[in-house]
Design an enzyme around this catalytic site. Structure first.
Site, PDB file in Angstrom:
ATOM      1  N   LYS A  13       0.981  -1.220  -0.173  1.00 40.15           N
ATOM      2  CA  LYS A  13       0.008   0.073   0.139  1.00 40.15           C
ATOM      3  C   LYS A  13       0.932   1.251  -0.015  1.00 40.15           C
ATOM      4  O   LYS A  13       0.477   2.143  -0.760  1.00 40.15           O
ATOM      5  CB  LYS A  13      -0.831   0.084   1.255  1.00 40.15           C
ATOM      6  CG  LYS A  13      -2.234  -0.655   1.425  1.00 40.15           C
ATOM      7  CD  LYS A  13      -2.806  -0.483   2.594  1.00 40.15           C
ATOM      8  CE  LYS A  13      -3.834  -1.134   3.112  1.00 40.15           C
ATOM      9  NZ  LYS A  13      -4.569  -1.105   3.980  1.00 40.15           N
ATOM     10  N   GLU A  46      -6.702  -2.141  16.894  1.00 38.51           N
ATOM     11  CA  GLU A  46      -7.645  -3.050  16.737  1.00 38.51           C
ATOM     12  C   GLU A  46      -8.622  -2.815  16.092  1.00 38.51           C
ATOM     13  O   GLU A  46      -9.367  -1.700  16.173  1.00 38.51           O
ATOM     14  CB  GLU A  46      -8.253  -3.379  18.210  1.00 38.51           C
ATOM     15  CG  GLU A  46      -9.066  -4.945  18.299  1.00 38.51           C
ATOM     16  CD  GLU A  46      -9.938  -5.131  19.404  1.00 38.51           C
ATOM     17  OE1 GLU A  46     -10.873  -5.813  19.165  1.00 38.51           O
ATOM     18  OE2 GLU A  46      -9.743  -4.460  20.579  1.00 38.51           O
ATOM     19  N   ASP A  76      -8.138   1.712   4.639  1.00 35.38           N
ATOM     20  CA  ASP A  76      -8.807   0.264   5.029  1.00 35.38           C
ATOM     21  C   ASP A  76      -9.341  -0.192   3.697  1.00 35.38           C
ATOM     22  O   ASP A  76     -10.070   0.505   3.067  1.00 35.38           O
ATOM     23  CB  ASP A  76      -9.877   0.319   5.973  1.00 35.38           C
ATOM     24  CG  ASP A  76     -10.099  -1.111   6.566  1.00 35.38           C
ATOM     25  OD1 ASP A  76      -9.167  -1.615   7.174  1.00 35.38           O
ATOM     26  OD2 ASP A  76     -10.931  -1.681   6.392  1.00 35.38           O
ATOM     27  N   GLY A 160      -0.770  -8.713  -2.335  1.00 33.83           N
ATOM     28  CA  GLY A 160      -2.276  -9.309  -1.972  1.00 33.83           C
ATOM     29  C   GLY A 160      -3.035 -10.019  -3.026  1.00 33.83           C
ATOM     30  O   GLY A 160      -2.442 -11.114  -3.568  1.00 33.83           O
TER      31      GLY A 160
END
Ligand code: ITT
Length: 207
Positions: A13, A46, A76, A160
């Site tokens: 990223k 988290e 995200d 990914g």
């Protein structure tokens, strides 16, 4: 010079982000971009949000708490496969465990689609970008790129799930596109350019 910290530990990223933001100026001033590691910030975050936006905001706020005076951005993102009810979605990084190789994850997804026809293989990469400004205001942008899941892994670029994500207009996977080609059409390229516009033209006064 304005300092911008990108709240990510994902090197793939970060490479794309640097290229997309390379000419970012805020109120005519160049911006110095740091990864979390370069800024010396270690945060065990988290990601317990229910959406890409919520998780992007959680990451950006966690790092902003340790980065006074800097603009903090976070990404995200993930892969939604329609045949699998939008799995792996917000769990894309955690799918089959964080330490499982992407070759294994990609092979597993191809196997799970073994009975899916071409029309049933639709999927999208989604990206939410969150920004926390030095005064605490939060901005978000979200974008997607539509595609299909391939029948085998293809290409060496990107990271990914790129080797199994086929872009119909190119007839190639995103791992077979150059970084410039991918950034021009990708979920991350679109969401980050929209955020860049807001920062560029509205500066840190933007609403
Ligand atoms: P940070 O939270 O530290 O940024 P992460 O890898 O954990 O890193 P996410 O929680 O946003 O990031 O998970 C996103 C996952 O979705 C990522 O690890 C990839 O597996 C996948 N993904 C997102 N964008 C992708 C892209 O452009 N190409 C391939 N896979 C992508």
């Amino acid at each position: 010079m304005q300092k911008l910290i990108f709240a990510t530990g994902n090197a793939g990223k970060m490479r794309e982000i640097r290229s997309i933001l390379k000419d970012l100026k805020i109120k005519g001033e160049p911006v110095e971009i740091f990864s979390m590691k370069e800024a010396g910030i270690q945060a065990d975050i988290e990601e317990n949000g229910k959406t890409f936006e919520e998780n992007a905001v959680i990451k950006a706020k966690a790092v902003a708490a340790a980065a006074e005076g800097a603009i903090v951005l976070a990404d995200d993102s993930g892969l939604e496969i329609d045949y699998l009810n939008k799995e792996p979605g917000i769990y894309s990084a955690r799918y089959m465990g964080e330490d499982t190789s992407y070759h294994e994850k990609n092979s597993n997804l191809i196997w799970r689609l073994r009975d899916a026809s071409e029309e049933e293989r639709t999927a999208r990469f989604v990206c939410a970008i969150a920004c926390v400004l030095p005064d605490g205001r939060v901005l978000t942008e979200k974008a997607a790129i539509e595609g299909t899941i391939g029948y085998e892994e293809k290409g060496e670029n990107g990271f990914g799930y790129d080797p199994i994500f086929m872009v119909p207009a190119y007839g190639r996977s995103t791992a077979e596109l150059s970084e410039e080609e991918k950034n021009a059409i990708s979920h991350r390229g679109k969401a980050l350019r929209a955020m860049k516009e807001r920062l560029m033209y509205e500066g840190t006064d933007c609403q």
